[in-house]
Design a protein around this motif. Sequence first.
Motif, PDB file in Angstrom:
ATOM      1  N   PHE A 178       0.828  -1.124   0.071  1.00  0.00           N
ATOM      2  CA  PHE A 178      -0.085  -0.087  -0.089  1.00  0.00           C
ATOM      3  C   PHE A 178       0.760   1.281  -0.061  1.00  0.00           C
TER       4      PHE A 178
ATOM      5  N   ASN B  97       0.136   7.607   0.198  1.00  0.00           N
ATOM      6  CA  ASN B  97      -1.142   8.284  -0.745  1.00  0.00           C
ATOM      7  C   ASN B  97      -0.819   9.629  -1.168  1.00  0.00           C
TER       8      ASN B  97
ATOM      9  N   THR C 168       3.805  -0.226  -7.427  1.00  0.00           N
ATOM     10  CA  THR C 168       2.471  -0.547  -7.010  1.00  0.00           C
ATOM     11  C   THR C 168       2.119  -1.523  -8.194  1.00  0.00           C
TER      12      THR C 168
ATOM     13  N   ASN D  76     -11.304  -1.946  -1.533  1.00  0.00           N
ATOM     14  CA  ASN D  76     -10.937  -0.659  -2.498  1.00  0.00           C
ATOM     15  C   ASN D  76     -11.497  -0.687  -3.913  1.00  0.00           C
TER      16      ASN D  76
ATOM     17  N   ALA E  11      -5.416   7.065  -3.897  1.00  0.00           N
ATOM     18  CA  ALA E  11      -5.012   6.005  -3.761  1.00  0.00           C
ATOM     19  C   ALA E  11      -5.201   5.104  -5.248  1.00  0.00           C
TER      20      ALA E  11
ATOM     21  N   TYR F 250      -3.133   1.914  -5.918  1.00  0.00           N
ATOM     22  CA  TYR F 250      -3.308   0.878  -5.130  1.00  0.00           C
ATOM     23  C   TYR F 250      -4.830   0.236  -5.796  1.00  0.00           C
ATOM     24  N   SER F 251      -5.923   1.340  -5.693  1.00  0.00           N
ATOM     25  CA  SER F 251      -7.138   0.863  -6.347  1.00  0.00           C
ATOM     26  C   SER F 251      -7.237   0.360  -7.788  1.00  0.00           C
TER      27      SER F 251
END
Length: 655
Positions: free
Chosen positions: A490, A493, A507, A541, A549, A552-553
């Motif tokens: 993660f 942000n 990521t 998510n 994010a 990540y999303s």
Amino acid sequence: MQSLWNDQEAATFGTDLLGQRVYTSRLLGRNPALVLHGGGNTSVKVTEKDYFGDCVELCHVKGSGWDLATIERAGFSPVRMEALIKMSKLATMSDEDMVLQQRAAMTNPNAPAASIEAILHAILPFKFVDHSHANAISALTCAKDGEARAKELFGKRVLVLPYVMPGFVLAKQVFEVLQKIDLRKEGIEGIVLLKHGLFTFADDAKASYEKHIELVTIAEEYLAKKGTKPAQAEASEDLMALAKLRRAVSKARGYAQIARLNASPNAVGYANIANVADFGTRGPLTPDHSIRTKRAPAFIGEDIDASVQKFADDYAAYFNRHAKGQTMLDPAPRFAIWPGNGIVSFGDTLKDAKIVADIAESTAATVQLGESTGGWTPLDEKDIFEIEYWDLEQAKLRKGPARKVHLGKVALVTGCAAGIGFAIAESLAEQGAQVVGLDIDKEIPEIMKKIGATGIVVNLTEDKPVQDAIDFTVREFGGIDIVVSNAGIFPKNDNLDVMAQTDWDRTISINLTSHQKLMNKVIPFVKQGLDASIIFVGSRNFKAPGPGASAYSCSKAALTQLCRVAALELAPHKIRVNIVHPDAVFDTKLWTPEALEKSAARYGMTVDEYKTKNLMKVEIKSKDIGNMVSAMASPLFAKVTGAQIPVDGGNDRVI
Ligand SMILES: [Zn+2]
């Protein structure tokens, strides 16, 4: 063969008779050429005062379930001599009655059940009795003309008796002999039971043990002159074929099995001997082994499935030739001779497979020696059948605990040094799976050891280490049935306009591309898996993204799509592919108390309120995800694929 007796070590076991008995039992147990995994038995006769102060003569005989290598005083069953002598005079006695009367005659009813050879131990007129299934005695007496060879080799020192069924029948056979022969007067030091093993006896622990070593050494030296040296060869590794063999054997067994390949030069050399399919499948070294290995191994030819099927057909035919109302056991081999590859052993657990592997290794060496010493001629299949389908043995098998849901399965879990990944590995291991955990954390081998699993340090974004880890798993355990693709990060942000490109790239590389690479390499093996299942770990998510994010999303959204495509591609192979979407799991390394407080404050909540910020107001723990993944890999989800399972306490943005 060397005597392992050591005066100083002996003294640490106590100078009393039972202490000395424990010591020399362990010495026998320490030598795999004498006994393996619970084989053999020993005893000592003592006079003791009972609870009431009366003198009682006892035979302390090895208890069932104990291994000579690790036996303790508590491993011996104290049985009254009077009762055992009385039993020896009966004309017949059922196995059931024998076991019952032996237990009834014990001065400690909580001691383990006495060996089935207790009566025989009792009637031998010496304080110490040592019994082994020495390889050299098997090689000598299972060779053609074994009886004549043994008689000639040992002369008057040893009584050579024909094979009879162990237990009461054997005790009775020796009882009859003892009516005619005075062992002491004749100076007889041991009894060779043809195709079974050796007994020695004396009034002193060291003497009985060392006679054993001496007689076995005589047999070893004879065989060294007559027999050939073990054949040796190099293996040509074929891991896919190994996975296919494991699958075929597991199907015949009815359960997933761990497979252990022994590709040592001796194992491959043995498997490559031209006529090994003939002599290598004639029978075991001693009847005892057949309980763990069946009468004979499978021989694997070019067509693996056909070879396993042939074993199953032959086994059914053998059963039908001898059965008198029994129920047939599974027709799967416990080990297999595989030219070019070596010897493969099978079991519900790694421990079981290793026990069979040890017996198979001894068997290969001994059978080879027997075959080159005039021809391997083991026990008739009828005698083996009587042991394999013996009531007492069947009872032992029936006693086993309920089977764990993943027993015999091999699971590969990524990113499991901590948090959700660790909980998943732990849940799978608790349910019997042989787990291999991959993580970039250098501590992963130690972390996995804690749950009886294997940990390998792997950077999942690199190709070769991942392939090596997959190959290792198949080489060690025979295949892969469950894959949990969990690794993820993660990142920090940041909104799109300010985020660093490296954060995005890293990521996507870890949370998405590494999973795709893993699938690319692991699916060929999963196709050979048993009730195979792949589980991805996504995130809430995906359906409920948050600002800042994006990487990540997007990675979790794409991972979900990867899962769906995999489900489509693998459905024809009956492989299930599902994804779990956890949310707000706070008992992970990611969440320090400070981070929790900061996040809770942002919502104007206390930490407790923040932790249970879901519709059901429940805290989601790593173990909840671990147990869900374990369930998804189990038959509960046998007909579920392409599913997305949220574990989040209910989320109004998702529902
Ligand atoms: Zn025995």
